[in-house]
Design a protein around this motif. Sequence first.
Motif, PDB file in Angstrom:
ATOM      1  N   GLN A   1       0.839  -1.196   0.000  1.00  0.00           N
ATOM      2  CA  GLN A   1       0.000   0.000   0.000  1.00  0.00           C
ATOM      3  C   GLN A   1       0.878   1.252   0.000  1.00  0.00           C
ATOM      4  N   GLY A   2       1.997   1.214   0.723  1.00  0.00           N
ATOM      5  CA  GLY A   2       2.933   2.341   0.738  1.00  0.00           C
ATOM      6  C   GLY A   2       3.568   2.557  -0.627  1.00  0.00           C
ATOM      7  N   VAL A   3       3.925   1.469  -1.311  1.00  0.00           N
ATOM      8  CA  VAL A   3       4.494   1.582  -2.655  1.00  0.00           C
ATOM      9  C   VAL A   3       3.475   2.224  -3.586  1.00  0.00           C
ATOM     10  N   GLU A   4       2.225   1.763  -3.531  1.00  0.00           N
ATOM     11  CA  GLU A   4       1.186   2.332  -4.393  1.00  0.00           C
ATOM     12  C   GLU A   4       0.971   3.820  -4.094  1.00  0.00           C
ATOM     13  N   ARG A   5       0.990   4.188  -2.811  1.00  0.00           N
ATOM     14  CA  ARG A   5       0.844   5.614  -2.446  1.00  0.00           C
ATOM     15  C   ARG A   5       1.984   6.433  -3.029  1.00  0.00           C
ATOM     16  N   ASP A   6       3.221   5.910  -2.909  1.00  0.00           N
ATOM     17  CA  ASP A   6       4.383   6.628  -3.439  1.00  0.00           C
ATOM     18  C   ASP A   6       4.280   6.800  -4.951  1.00  0.00           C
ATOM     19  N   LEU A   7       3.850   5.747  -5.644  1.00  0.00           N
ATOM     20  CA  LEU A   7       3.716   5.832  -7.099  1.00  0.00           C
ATOM     21  C   LEU A   7       2.659   6.856  -7.492  1.00  0.00           C
ATOM     22  N   ARG A   8       1.532   6.845  -6.786  1.00  0.00           N
ATOM     23  CA  ARG A   8       0.474   7.827  -7.095  1.00  0.00           C
ATOM     24  C   ARG A   8       0.951   9.243  -6.843  1.00  0.00           C
ATOM     25  N   SER A   9       1.747   9.453  -5.796  1.00  0.00           N
ATOM     26  CA  SER A   9       2.209  10.807  -5.484  1.00  0.00           C
ATOM     27  C   SER A   9       3.242  11.303  -6.501  1.00  0.00           C
ATOM     28  N   GLN A  10       3.915  10.379  -7.202  1.00  0.00           N
ATOM     29  CA  GLN A  10       4.910  10.763  -8.204  1.00  0.00           C
ATOM     30  C   GLN A  10       4.291  11.077  -9.557  1.00  0.00           C
ATOM     31  N   MET A  11       3.027  10.675  -9.767  1.00  0.00           N
ATOM     32  CA  MET A  11       2.396  10.914 -11.067  1.00  0.00           C
ATOM     33  C   MET A  11       2.246  12.411 -11.304  1.00  0.00           C
ATOM     34  N   SER A  12       2.653  12.830 -12.491  1.00  0.00           N
ATOM     35  CA  SER A  12       2.535  14.244 -12.835  1.00  0.00           C
ATOM     36  C   SER A  12       1.748  14.384 -14.135  1.00  0.00           C
ATOM     37  N   GLY A  13       0.594  13.752 -14.198  1.00  0.00           N
ATOM     38  CA  GLY A  13      -0.222  13.827 -15.397  1.00  0.00           C
ATOM     39  C   GLY A  13       0.155  12.792 -16.443  1.00  0.00           C
ATOM     40  N   SER A  14       1.378  12.318 -16.419  1.00  0.00           N
ATOM     41  CA  SER A  14       1.824  11.330 -17.398  1.00  0.00           C
ATOM     42  C   SER A  14       2.369  10.130 -16.648  1.00  0.00           C
ATOM     43  N   GLU A  15       1.936   8.940 -17.053  1.00  0.00           N
ATOM     44  CA  GLU A  15       2.382   7.739 -16.364  1.00  0.00           C
ATOM     45  C   GLU A  15       3.660   7.167 -16.962  1.00  0.00           C
ATOM     46  N   GLN A  16       4.182   7.764 -18.013  1.00  0.00           N
ATOM     47  CA  GLN A  16       5.366   7.199 -18.654  1.00  0.00           C
ATOM     48  C   GLN A  16       6.594   7.253 -17.755  1.00  0.00           C
ATOM     49  N   ASP A  17       6.602   8.125 -16.774  1.00  0.00           N
ATOM     50  CA  ASP A  17       7.735   8.215 -15.863  1.00  0.00           C
ATOM     51  C   ASP A  17       7.767   7.048 -14.872  1.00  0.00           C
ATOM     52  N   LEU A  18       6.683   6.262 -14.791  1.00  0.00           N
ATOM     53  CA  LEU A  18       6.605   5.183 -13.824  1.00  0.00           C
ATOM     54  C   LEU A  18       7.333   3.923 -14.282  1.00  0.00           C
ATOM     55  N   VAL A  19       7.569   3.799 -15.562  1.00  0.00           N
ATOM     56  CA  VAL A  19       8.196   2.591 -16.087  1.00  0.00           C
ATOM     57  C   VAL A  19       9.654   2.865 -16.395  1.00  0.00           C
ATOM     58  N   GLU A  20      10.505   2.017 -15.842  1.00  0.00           N
ATOM     59  CA  GLU A  20      11.931   2.142 -16.102  1.00  0.00           C
ATOM     60  C   GLU A  20      12.458   0.769 -16.476  1.00  0.00           C
ATOM     61  N   GLU A  21      13.120   0.668 -17.598  1.00  0.00           N
ATOM     62  CA  GLU A  21      13.654  -0.608 -18.039  1.00  0.00           C
ATOM     63  C   GLU A  21      15.046  -0.801 -17.458  1.00  0.00           C
ATOM     64  N   TYR A  22      15.270  -1.975 -16.905  1.00  0.00           N
ATOM     65  CA  TYR A  22      16.575  -2.300 -16.336  1.00  0.00           C
ATOM     66  C   TYR A  22      17.413  -2.974 -17.411  1.00  0.00           C
ATOM     67  N   VAL A  23      18.605  -2.473 -17.626  1.00  0.00           N
ATOM     68  CA  VAL A  23      19.544  -3.063 -18.573  1.00  0.00           C
ATOM     69  C   VAL A  23      20.869  -3.246 -17.841  1.00  0.00           C
ATOM     70  N   GLU A  24      21.373  -4.475 -17.845  1.00  0.00           N
ATOM     71  CA  GLU A  24      22.638  -4.736 -17.168  1.00  0.00           C
ATOM     72  C   GLU A  24      23.780  -4.032 -17.878  1.00  0.00           C
ATOM     73  N   LYS A  25      24.709  -3.513 -17.103  1.00  0.00           N
ATOM     74  CA  LYS A  25      25.882  -2.855 -17.690  1.00  0.00           C
ATOM     75  C   LYS A  25      26.807  -3.873 -18.333  1.00  0.00           C
ATOM     76  N   VAL A  26      26.939  -5.025 -17.689  1.00  0.00           N
ATOM     77  CA  VAL A  26      27.769  -6.101 -18.221  1.00  0.00           C
ATOM     78  C   VAL A  26      26.864  -7.326 -18.388  1.00  0.00           C
ATOM     79  N   PRO A  27      26.365  -7.569 -19.608  1.00  0.00           N
ATOM     80  CA  PRO A  27      25.451  -8.697 -19.807  1.00  0.00           C
ATOM     81  C   PRO A  27      26.116 -10.038 -19.504  1.00  0.00           C
TER      82      PRO A  27
END
Length: 97
Positions: free
Chosen positions: A45-71
Amino acid sequence: MTSSPVFRVIYNGKRNSGPRSPLNSSEIFTPAQEENVRFIYEAWQGVERDLRSQMSGSEQDLVEEYVEKVPNPSLKTFKPIDLSDLKRRNTQDAKKS
């Protein structure tokens, strides 16, 4: 601490093809088990609250792709699995048999 809904999932080692209602269970859980479920529920519930508070009209900032530096070289031939497609195919196969 407030009382949060606690959903109980019970696994007895048997597969049941019909729907199961966790609320009809007679299994008893220890206070420690219930506290663990409550902790996870409240943390999420805390994670969901934090995510909602970070929304600034656009949800694209919520998704971040993880890419390893050394595959990892052993994963070079890895092919992702479409779990939805796999489930659909397994369901269709089960209906055929």
